[in-house]
Design a protein around this motif. Structure first.
Motif, short mmCIF file in Angstrom:
data_model
loop_
_atom_site.label_atom_id
_atom_site.label_comp_id
_atom_site.label_asym_id
_atom_site.label_seq_id
_atom_site.Cartn_x
_atom_site.Cartn_y
_atom_site.Cartn_z
N LYS A 2 54.12 150.44 40.33
CA LYS A 2 52.46 150.35 39.80
C LYS A 2 52.08 151.93 39.94
CE LYS A 2 51.86 146.36 42.48
NZ LYS A 2 50.93 145.62 43.79
N GLN A 3 51.32 152.02 38.93
CA GLN A 3 50.65 153.28 38.67
C GLN A 3 49.11 152.84 38.38
OE1 GLN A 3 50.61 155.34 34.68
NE2 GLN A 3 50.88 157.33 35.80
N PHE A 4 48.31 153.68 39.14
CA PHE A 4 47.07 153.65 39.19
C PHE A 4 46.23 155.12 39.23
CE2 PHE A 4 48.84 150.35 42.17
CZ PHE A 4 48.11 149.52 41.45
N ILE A 5 45.40 155.15 38.17
CA ILE A 5 44.65 156.49 37.93
C ILE A 5 43.23 156.21 38.62
CG2 ILE A 5 43.79 158.32 36.29
CD1 ILE A 5 46.95 158.17 36.64
N LEU A 6 42.68 157.13 39.10
CA LEU A 6 41.28 157.00 39.72
C LEU A 6 40.74 158.30 39.64
CD1 LEU A 6 43.62 155.68 42.21
CD2 LEU A 6 41.53 154.42 42.72
N PHE A 7 39.28 158.24 39.60
CA PHE A 7 38.39 159.47 39.59
C PHE A 7 37.47 159.30 40.69
CE2 PHE A 7 39.92 158.61 35.19
CZ PHE A 7 40.24 160.05 35.17
N LEU A 8 36.97 160.60 40.95
CA LEU A 8 35.97 160.77 42.06
C LEU A 8 35.40 162.06 41.97
CD1 LEU A 8 34.32 160.00 44.72
CD2 LEU A 8 36.35 161.12 45.93
N ASP A 9 33.96 162.31 42.04
CA ASP A 9 33.43 163.50 41.89
C ASP A 9 33.28 164.41 43.43
OD1 ASP A 9 33.28 163.70 39.08
OD2 ASP A 9 30.92 163.32 39.02
N LEU A 10 33.46 165.77 43.20
CA LEU A 10 32.93 166.32 44.47
C LEU A 10 31.44 167.09 44.53
CD1 LEU A 10 36.37 168.45 44.95
CD2 LEU A 10 35.48 166.62 46.22
N LYS A 11 31.08 167.26 45.54
CA LYS A 11 29.54 167.86 45.41
C LYS A 11 29.87 169.29 44.56
CE LYS A 11 27.86 165.74 49.39
NZ LYS A 11 27.60 165.61 50.79
N ASN A 12 28.73 169.51 43.81
CA ASN A 12 29.28 170.70 42.98
C ASN A 12 28.74 172.04 43.47
OD1 ASN A 12 29.90 172.19 40.56
ND2 ASN A 12 27.98 171.46 39.18
N ASP A 13 29.62 172.37 44.35
CA ASP A 13 29.21 173.51 45.31
C ASP A 13 30.62 174.24 45.41
OD1 ASP A 13 29.45 175.20 47.63
OD2 ASP A 13 27.58 174.42 48.34
N PRO A 14 30.87 175.50 44.81
CA PRO A 14 32.24 175.94 44.83
C PRO A 14 32.75 176.40 46.32
CG PRO A 14 30.75 177.30 43.37
CD PRO A 14 29.95 176.39 43.98
N GLU A 15 31.99 176.83 47.23
CA GLU A 15 32.22 176.92 48.49
C GLU A 15 33.11 175.48 49.16
OE1 GLU A 15 33.91 178.33 51.84
OE2 GLU A 15 33.05 179.32 50.29
N LEU A 102 38.66 153.11 39.82
CA LEU A 102 39.92 152.86 39.05
C LEU A 102 39.53 153.30 37.50
CD1 LEU A 102 42.87 152.05 39.47
CD2 LEU A 102 41.99 149.52 39.29
N ALA A 103 40.47 153.85 36.73
CA ALA A 103 40.30 154.07 35.43
C ALA A 103 40.96 153.09 34.70
CB ALA A 103 41.16 155.53 35.12
N LYS A 104 40.42 152.50 33.53
CA LYS A 104 40.77 151.76 32.82
C LYS A 104 41.98 152.44 31.77
CE LYS A 104 39.42 148.35 28.91
NZ LYS A 104 38.18 147.93 28.36
#
Length: 111
Positions: A2-15, A102-104
């Motif tokens: 099975k293959q799954f592709i998922l997304f999430l963001d990080l806080k937009n702070d380079p450090e 989960l990406a479609k």
């Protein structure tokens, strides 16, 4: 498999992004074992700016429900997830109680 592709963001702070990446070089052994024990055979994460993409390749025994149950009962995983949450930011529209979405699959090309 099975293959799954998922997304999430990080806080937009380079450090914070640098720190987050450092925690994954490599991940703690207990976290690695929890991933493998769930039926995940391969996991890759990619980053563009503060957007993360994760690819999971899992065997037929894997399910997100099983993974969640195993994680809930593992204090090391709970501590890891709490730490990682301090770097992460949910994508708008993320269902309550989840972080990674989960990406479609909308297109696939095979020769």
């Amino acid at each position: 498999m099975k293959q799954f592709i998922l997304f999430l963001d990080l806080k937009n702070d380079p450090e914070l992004i640098r720190e987050y990446e450092k925690y994954h070089e490599p991940i703690p052994e207990e976290i690695k074992m929890s991933i493998l024990e769930s039926g995940i055979e391969s996991m890759k994460m990619f980053r563009f700016e503060n957007r993360l993409c994760m690819e999971i390749i899992a065997n037929e025994s894997f399910s997100f429900a099983k993974k969640e149950e195993l994680d809930t009962n593992n204090p090391k995983v709970q501590a890891w997830e709490n730490l990682m949450s301090s770097y992460q930011k949910l994508i708008p529209g993320t269902p309550e109680g989840t972080k990674w979405v989960l990406a479609k699959n909308i297109f696939s090309l095979k020769s």
